[in-house]
Write a protein that holds these residues in place. Structure first.
Motif, PDB file in Angstrom:
ATOM      1  N   LEU A  16       0.821  -1.209   0.000  1.00 57.41           N
ATOM      2  CA  LEU A  16       0.000   0.000   0.000  1.00 57.41           C
ATOM      3  C   LEU A  16       0.854   1.258   0.000  1.00 57.41           C
ATOM      4  O   LEU A  16       0.624   2.174  -0.805  1.00 57.41           O
ATOM      5  N   LEU A  17       1.839   1.319   0.880  1.00 57.76           N
ATOM      6  CA  LEU A  17       2.691   2.511   0.949  1.00 57.76           C
ATOM      7  C   LEU A  17       3.495   2.716  -0.334  1.00 57.76           C
ATOM      8  O   LEU A  17       3.636   3.845  -0.812  1.00 57.76           O
ATOM      9  N   ALA A  18       4.009   1.637  -0.899  1.00 60.07           N
ATOM     10  CA  ALA A  18       4.770   1.759  -2.139  1.00 60.07           C
ATOM     11  C   ALA A  18       3.870   2.221  -3.282  1.00 60.07           C
ATOM     12  O   ALA A  18       4.271   3.058  -4.104  1.00 60.07           O
ATOM     13  N   ALA A  19       2.647   1.709  -3.343  1.00 63.96           N
ATOM     14  CA  ALA A  19       1.713   2.132  -4.392  1.00 63.96           C
ATOM     15  C   ALA A  19       1.323   3.598  -4.226  1.00 63.96           C
ATOM     16  O   ALA A  19       1.252   4.348  -5.216  1.00 63.96           O
ATOM     17  N   LEU A  20       1.071   4.019  -2.994  1.00 66.46           N
ATOM     18  CA  LEU A  20       0.735   5.431  -2.750  1.00 66.46           C
ATOM     19  C   LEU A  20       1.909   6.335  -3.106  1.00 66.46           C
ATOM     20  O   LEU A  20       1.723   7.402  -3.707  1.00 66.46           O
ATOM     21  N   TRP A  21       3.115   5.925  -2.751  1.00 64.10           N
ATOM     22  CA  TRP A  21       4.312   6.696  -3.076  1.00 64.10           C
ATOM     23  C   TRP A  21       4.502   6.775  -4.585  1.00 64.10           C
ATOM     24  O   TRP A  21       4.771   7.851  -5.133  1.00 64.10           O
ATOM     25  N   GLY A  22       4.323   5.663  -5.263  1.00 64.03           N
ATOM     26  CA  GLY A  22       4.433   5.665  -6.722  1.00 64.03           C
ATOM     27  C   GLY A  22       3.400   6.569  -7.371  1.00 64.03           C
ATOM     28  O   GLY A  22       3.706   7.325  -8.298  1.00 64.03           O
ATOM     29  N   GLY A  23       2.168   6.526  -6.886  1.00 68.22           N
ATOM     30  CA  GLY A  23       1.131   7.412  -7.404  1.00 68.22           C
ATOM     31  C   GLY A  23       1.442   8.872  -7.154  1.00 68.22           C
ATOM     32  O   GLY A  23       1.202   9.736  -8.011  1.00 68.22           O
ATOM     33  N   PHE A  24       1.992   9.159  -5.988  1.00 63.72           N
ATOM     34  CA  PHE A  24       2.411  10.520  -5.646  1.00 63.72           C
ATOM     35  C   PHE A  24       3.462  11.020  -6.632  1.00 63.72           C
ATOM     36  O   PHE A  24       3.368  12.141  -7.153  1.00 63.72           O
ATOM     37  N   LEU A  25       4.462  10.186  -6.909  1.00 58.92           N
ATOM     38  CA  LEU A  25       5.514  10.567  -7.856  1.00 58.92           C
ATOM     39  C   LEU A  25       4.960  10.760  -9.269  1.00 58.92           C
ATOM     40  O   LEU A  25       5.352  11.697  -9.978  1.00 58.92           O
ATOM     41  N   LEU A  26       4.039   9.890  -9.675  1.00 58.39           N
ATOM     42  CA  LEU A  26       3.433  10.024 -11.002  1.00 58.39           C
ATOM     43  C   LEU A  26       2.604  11.305 -11.108  1.00 58.39           C
ATOM     44  O   LEU A  26       2.618  11.968 -12.150  1.00 58.39           O
ATOM     45  N   CYS A  27       1.884  11.653 -10.045  1.00 63.98           N
ATOM     46  CA  CYS A  27       1.091  12.891 -10.056  1.00 63.98           C
ATOM     47  C   CYS A  27       1.991  14.119 -10.174  1.00 63.98           C
ATOM     48  O   CYS A  27       1.666  15.066 -10.894  1.00 63.98           O
ATOM     49  N   ILE A  28       3.106  14.093  -9.488  1.00 67.54           N
ATOM     50  CA  ILE A  28       4.037  15.216  -9.594  1.00 67.54           C
ATOM     51  C   ILE A  28       4.586  15.310 -11.010  1.00 67.54           C
ATOM     52  O   ILE A  28       4.638  16.387 -11.603  1.00 67.54           O
ATOM     53  N   PHE A  52       3.469  13.989 -13.934  1.00 62.83           N
ATOM     54  CA  PHE A  52       2.573  14.119 -15.080  1.00 62.83           C
ATOM     55  C   PHE A  52       1.417  15.086 -14.889  1.00 62.83           C
ATOM     56  O   PHE A  52       0.704  15.384 -15.847  1.00 62.83           O
ATOM     57  N   VAL A  53       1.217  15.588 -13.664  1.00 59.83           N
ATOM     58  CA  VAL A  53       0.107  16.515 -13.433  1.00 59.83           C
ATOM     59  C   VAL A  53       0.604  17.857 -12.885  1.00 59.83           C
ATOM     60  O   VAL A  53       0.426  18.898 -13.520  1.00 59.83           O
ATOM     61  N   ALA A  54       1.217  17.839 -11.716  1.00 53.64           N
ATOM     62  CA  ALA A  54       1.553  19.090 -11.026  1.00 53.64           C
ATOM     63  C   ALA A  54       2.570  19.930 -11.793  1.00 53.64           C
ATOM     64  O   ALA A  54       2.349  21.129 -12.013  1.00 53.64           O
ATOM     65  N   THR A  55       3.672  19.316 -12.179  1.00 51.71           N
ATOM     66  CA  THR A  55       4.733  20.076 -12.840  1.00 51.71           C
ATOM     67  C   THR A  55       4.305  20.622 -14.202  1.00 51.71           C
ATOM     68  O   THR A  55       4.449  21.823 -14.453  1.00 51.71           O
ATOM     69  N   PRO A  56       3.758  19.793 -15.106  1.00 53.55           N
ATOM     70  CA  PRO A  56       3.354  20.345 -16.396  1.00 53.55           C
ATOM     71  C   PRO A  56       2.243  21.393 -16.283  1.00 53.55           C
ATOM     72  O   PRO A  56       2.241  22.384 -17.009  1.00 53.55           O
ATOM     73  N   THR A  57       1.321  21.181 -15.349  1.00 54.27           N
ATOM     74  CA  THR A  57       0.226  22.130 -15.181  1.00 54.27           C
ATOM     75  C   THR A  57       0.742  23.475 -14.687  1.00 54.27           C
ATOM     76  O   THR A  57       0.276  24.527 -15.140  1.00 54.27           O
ATOM     77  N   ALA A  58       1.692  23.451 -13.769  1.00 57.37           N
ATOM     78  CA  ALA A  58       2.252  24.706 -13.258  1.00 57.37           C
ATOM     79  C   ALA A  58       2.861  25.522 -14.387  1.00 57.37           C
ATOM     80  O   ALA A  58       2.641  26.736 -14.481  1.00 57.37           O
ATOM     81  N   ALA A  67       6.015  29.509 -11.912  1.00 55.48           N
ATOM     82  CA  ALA A  67       5.949  28.053 -12.057  1.00 55.48           C
ATOM     83  C   ALA A  67       7.204  27.407 -11.479  1.00 55.48           C
ATOM     84  O   ALA A  67       7.119  26.377 -10.793  1.00 55.48           O
ATOM     85  N   GLY A  68       8.352  27.998 -11.731  1.00 59.15           N
ATOM     86  CA  GLY A  68       9.592  27.472 -11.169  1.00 59.15           C
ATOM     87  C   GLY A  68       9.589  27.482  -9.655  1.00 59.15           C
ATOM     88  O   GLY A  68      10.020  26.518  -9.016  1.00 59.15           O
ATOM     89  N   ALA A  69       9.097  28.553  -9.065  1.00 56.99           N
ATOM     90  CA  ALA A  69       9.018  28.641  -7.601  1.00 56.99           C
ATOM     91  C   ALA A  69       8.035  27.618  -7.050  1.00 56.99           C
ATOM     92  O   ALA A  69       8.301  26.961  -6.030  1.00 56.99           O
ATOM     93  N   PHE A  70       6.895  27.461  -7.719  1.00 56.16           N
ATOM     94  CA  PHE A  70       5.893  26.488  -7.290  1.00 56.16           C
ATOM     95  C   PHE A  70       6.450  25.064  -7.363  1.00 56.16           C
ATOM     96  O   PHE A  70       6.336  24.285  -6.416  1.00 56.16           O
ATOM     97  N   VAL A  71       7.067  24.740  -8.480  1.00 54.72           N
ATOM     98  CA  VAL A  71       7.607  23.399  -8.679  1.00 54.72           C
ATOM     99  C   VAL A  71       8.759  23.132  -7.706  1.00 54.72           C
ATOM    100  O   VAL A  71       8.901  22.022  -7.189  1.00 54.72           O
ATOM    101  N   ALA A  72       9.560  24.148  -7.419  1.00 57.26           N
ATOM    102  CA  ALA A  72      10.632  23.978  -6.438  1.00 57.26           C
ATOM    103  C   ALA A  72      10.056  23.604  -5.076  1.00 57.26           C
ATOM    104  O   ALA A  72      10.586  22.732  -4.378  1.00 57.26           O
ATOM    105  N   ARG A  73       8.956  24.241  -4.710  1.00 52.57           N
ATOM    106  CA  ARG A  73       8.296  23.915  -3.429  1.00 52.57           C
ATOM    107  C   ARG A  73       7.709  22.508  -3.457  1.00 52.57           C
ATOM    108  O   ARG A  73       7.805  21.763  -2.484  1.00 52.57           O
ATOM    109  N   VAL A  74       7.100  22.131  -4.582  1.00 50.65           N
ATOM    110  CA  VAL A  74       6.538  20.781  -4.722  1.00 50.65           C
ATOM    111  C   VAL A  74       7.642  19.739  -4.557  1.00 50.65           C
ATOM    112  O   VAL A  74       7.477  18.743  -3.845  1.00 50.65           O
ATOM    113  N   PHE A  75       8.794  19.965  -5.189  1.00 52.54           N
ATOM    114  CA  PHE A  75       9.884  19.007  -5.088  1.00 52.54           C
ATOM    115  C   PHE A  75      10.522  18.999  -3.702  1.00 52.54           C
ATOM    116  O   PHE A  75      11.038  17.963  -3.262  1.00 52.54           O
ATOM    117  N   ALA A  76      10.488  20.108  -2.992  1.00 55.69           N
ATOM    118  CA  ALA A  76      10.976  20.125  -1.609  1.00 55.69           C
ATOM    119  C   ALA A  76      10.091  19.235  -0.732  1.00 55.69           C
ATOM    120  O   ALA A  76      10.598  18.447   0.080  1.00 55.69           O
TER     121      ALA A  76
END
Length: 147
Positions: A8-20, A22-28, A37-46
């Motif tokens: 469960l934890l590995a699947a949730l972690w994998g989904g989290f990474l995929l969302c970042i 394929f969704v969060a970074t390109p959308t920003a 967008a760079g500042a937002f993505v830097a915070r997301v990656f932190a």
């Protein structure tokens, strides 16, 4: 129970990474100005780096427990396995890709540093990709073991 929690934890972690990735970074970058967008993505990656460290350590401890129980029960001959290596790879990629390269990327943006921002960004992307593959492989293997 630990095998299911690990899956469960590995699947949730994998989904989290995929969302970042394929969704969060390109959308920003699609809706914000480049600097914002760079500042937002830097915070997301932190945040992602902190979550990855925590989940990697938890999954590493779970795998050690599963392996220890199997050795004590006589079902495994070694305490080291590929399932133990995958969280280690993910942790290494987090530490090297974020905590190692991020300060170098900030220096490169300022105009001084060892390598160009583009080269460091490419290396960071490679570490993120390897981490994602390791986490998804762990989720796949853990799911097969728990069923």
């Amino acid at each position: 129970m630990f095998a299911r929690l690990q899956a469960l934890l590995a699947a949730l972690w994998g989904g989290f990474l995929l969302c970042i990735a394929f969704v969060a970074t390109p959308t920003a970058f699609a809706v914000l100005e480049r600097a914002q967008a760079g500042a937002f993505v830097a915070r997301v990656f932190a945040i992602e780096a902190q979550v990855s460290l925590a989940l990697g350590l938890v999954l590493l401890m779970i795998e050690r427990r599963i392996t220890r129980d199997a050795v004590e029960a006589g079902g495994a001959s070694s305490q080291f396995s590929a399932k133990l290596l995958l969280p280690v790879v993910a942790l290494f990629c987090t530490i090297a890709g974020y905590y190692g390269l991020q300060p170098m990327m900030a220096d490169a943006k300022a105009g001084h540093g060892v390598a160009s921002f583009a080269a460091l960004h490419g290396m960071s992307l490679a570490f993120f990709g390897v981490k994602g593959l390791a986490v998804l492989a762990l989720a796949w293997i853990s799911q097969q073991r728990s069923s």
